[in-house]
Design an enzyme around this catalytic site. Structure first.
Site: not given
Ligand code: ARG
Length: 584
Positions: A146, A149, A152
């Protein structure tokens, strides 16, 4: 005369004051009060308005409660006690201000003395408070297949700054990109790719193609529920080690990482570890087993749940009734692994605030597992909005790609730089444009509280005036251009006695505190705001006080002053991940 020659920030590394011995003025005042009123939580801050002194304390309010007197009486008590006990002669005047503040004015000498120390110190601003301690800073963490965004993107910028700041305080920092590379969505993607995938497109524009496939699949799934099952099935196959599916997943991961790396490269962001959710696959079954064994999780309608009612939280799901793991299960395995492998003192997760409930549940379960308390932090971030105050998207309402944002910033900046620097070579201009554009994007984010929504307003962000990255970079360049004309040398700090000079020294005095506050609170905007303040003081200073044209002793001292201000600006901006230029 001074007893020994002074050195400057820039000069010889030998014989410099170790950072640890450099006590700032605010700390000195704090210690002075503490000596008279031990056992109190004393905060010494800079008052909002200058007419309230150089520093102020609100100790009188808590003291009044303790000693059953009015805050004004308590303030008077503090005033007389501190006046009587000032061996270093730091204080020129103390005033009590209603309803109970105690305001301090320092003697010019104490301000000049601190400047002598600052100018001699090596790595001014940095410290060793974190020495021997370890922190994992997890940030960015996009989901593969993906586009990354803006959420991030925000977490990437803030996380990177926090990592830099902790490093500057002596912490051993582990920068961790926790990729979202596992979950049922990869089953859906696999199914979609098998039906409609195009290897050529995947190679040319990987993320765009994968996104297209995903969107098409989701649209179909709305009409035909069979698609959901298909996705589940393909994911199960992936989980069970099906070679073909594994290969596809690896391909998706590879092309995604390559795409993310483009963004990281533009931003100058590097990670120490890029272990994502998939890594924990084999840890999950043993983990859920032990959760059951320890009585933490229990079966409910086939699923495994954890009751968190005593914490006022909804129950957490750690295994679905079909045996599939969840985001939370993987996070638990992840923290267990991190703690055992890295033995960290703190683990922070820079992630959108909308995941707050997840992190609350996650940390509580970690606590129930005996993994610790007060060691894990969710450093939440708010939203990124377009100039219209709505969610950022393209004109057609489609997802915005980070690369496009960066390119937009670059193209606007190129124009500005061309206008301002027509005499500079094209290559040089391109370099300037990059540093300014990226700096502007980062600073726009870092100068505002991470819990406030930020707005993408290109005009404000790229303005060379006001609270912007370019303004700070430009202030640094202007200071450096003076310093290029004449190098700082030995000086006598007593010459610096005008209000504008003392003001700039007092600003410098607060640099270490700004860095520490950002680290303690995980809010990098404290440092950014401080730097803006410092830049304003420095600009005002050289606009109002001639440097090169001043008489010799004054010139030397003023050169030292702007040299230290320039160094602090550079150090601070670099900690935020914002580059500086020597010319622009
Ligand atoms: N990949 C996840 C997302 O985009 C964020 C990860 C965040 N970190 C974690 N340890 N849960 O929503």
């Amino acid at each position: 005369m001074l007893s020994r020659p002074l050195r400057l920030c820039l000069s010889l590394p030998s014989d410099l004051i170790p950072i640890i011995l450099l006590l700032m003025l605010s700390e000195k005042i704090q210690k002075l009060i503490e000596a008279e009123f031990p056992g109190n939580d004393i905060s010494v801050t800079v008052p909002e308005v200058q007419t309230h002194g150089h520093f102020t304390t609100n100790l009188a309010f808590s003291l009044a409660k303790k000693e059953r007197m009015s805050p004004m009486q308590a303030a008077e008590k503090i005033k007389s006690a501190v006046i009587a006990e000032d061996p270093e002669k730091l204080i020129e005047k103390i005033e009590v201000a209603a309803p109970g503040f105690v305001n301090f004015w320092l003697t010019p000498k104490s301000i000049q003395d601190i400047f002598a120390r600052i100018s001699q110190s090596k790595n001014f601003g940095k410290s060793k408070v974190g020495d021997g301690r370890k922190i994992i800073v997890e940030y960015s963490s996009p989901n593969i297949a993906k586009p990354m965004h803006v959420g991030h993107f925000r977490a990437t910028i803030i996380g990177d700054a926090l990592a830099n700041i902790h490093k500057a305080l002596g912490y051993k920092v582990i920068r961790w990109n926790y990729l979202g590379d596992w979950g049922v969505q990869f089953g859906k993607l696999t199914a979609a790719y098998k039906m409609w995938g195009d290897a050529k497109k995947l190679k040319a524009e990987p993320i765009k193609h994968l996104l297209e496939l995903y969107v098409r699949f989701s649209a179909q799934a709305k009409i035909n529920p069979e698609f959901e099952n298909l996705g589940q099935l393909e994911f199960k196959k992936l989980e069970n080690g099906d070679k073909g599916n594994r290969k596809l997943w690896e391909l998706f991961r590879k092309v995604s990482l390559k795409d993310f790396d483009k963004v990281y490269k533009m931003l100058g962001v590097k990670f120490d570890v890029e272990i994502g959710e998939s890594f924990y696959e084999s840890h999950l079954k043993p983990l859920t087993k032990s959760l059951v064994k320890d009585g933490i999780a229990k079966r409910s309608e086939g699923a495994l749940i954890i009751d968190l009612e005593k914490y006022g939280l909804p129950r957490a799901l750690v295994e679905k009734s079909d045996g599939a793991s969840l985001y939370l299960t993987r996070d638990l395995a992840n923290i267990k692994y991190r703690l055992s492998k890295y033995k960290t003192d703190k683990i922070i997760h820079v992630v959108g605030q909308e995941q707050s409930l997840h992190f609350q549940q996650f940390f509580r379960v970690a606590e129930m597992l005996g993994l610790g308390k007060d060691k894990f932090f969710h450093v939440g971030t708010a939203l990124v909005l377009g100039p219209d105050g709505k969610k950022l998207s393209t004109r057609e309402g489609k997802t915005i790609f980070i690369e496009d944002i960066i390119n937009e910033a670059l193209s606007i900046t190129r124009e500005i730089v061309k206008e301002k620097n027509s005499s500079v070579s094209a290559k040089e201009r391109e370099k300037i444009a990059k540093v300014v554009a990226i700096g502007a994007l980062k600073y726009n984010d870092l100068s505002q509280s991470r819990l406030s929504n930020i707005i993408f307003d290109w005009n404000k962000m790229l303005s060379f005036e006001g609270d912007s990255g370019p303004y700070l970079q430009y202030t640094y360049v202007r200071l450096k251009s003076i310093l290029r004309k004449m190098r700082p040398s030995k000086f006598d700090p007593k010459v610096l006695a005008l209000p504008g000079e003392l003001d700039l020294i007092l600003k410098l005095d607060r640099f270490p505190e700004a860095i520490q506050k950002s680290a303690e609170t995980f809010y990098p905007h404290y440092l950014a705001q401080y730097l803006y303040d410092l830049a304003k003081s420095a600009s005002r200073f050289y606009e109002e006080h001639p440097v090169l044209k001043a008489e010799s002793a004054v010139r030397k001292a003023r050169l030292a002053l702007i040299s230290c201000a320039a160094d602090a600006l550079k150090t601070g901006l670099n900690l935020l991940g914002v580059e500086t230029l020597e010319r622009m």
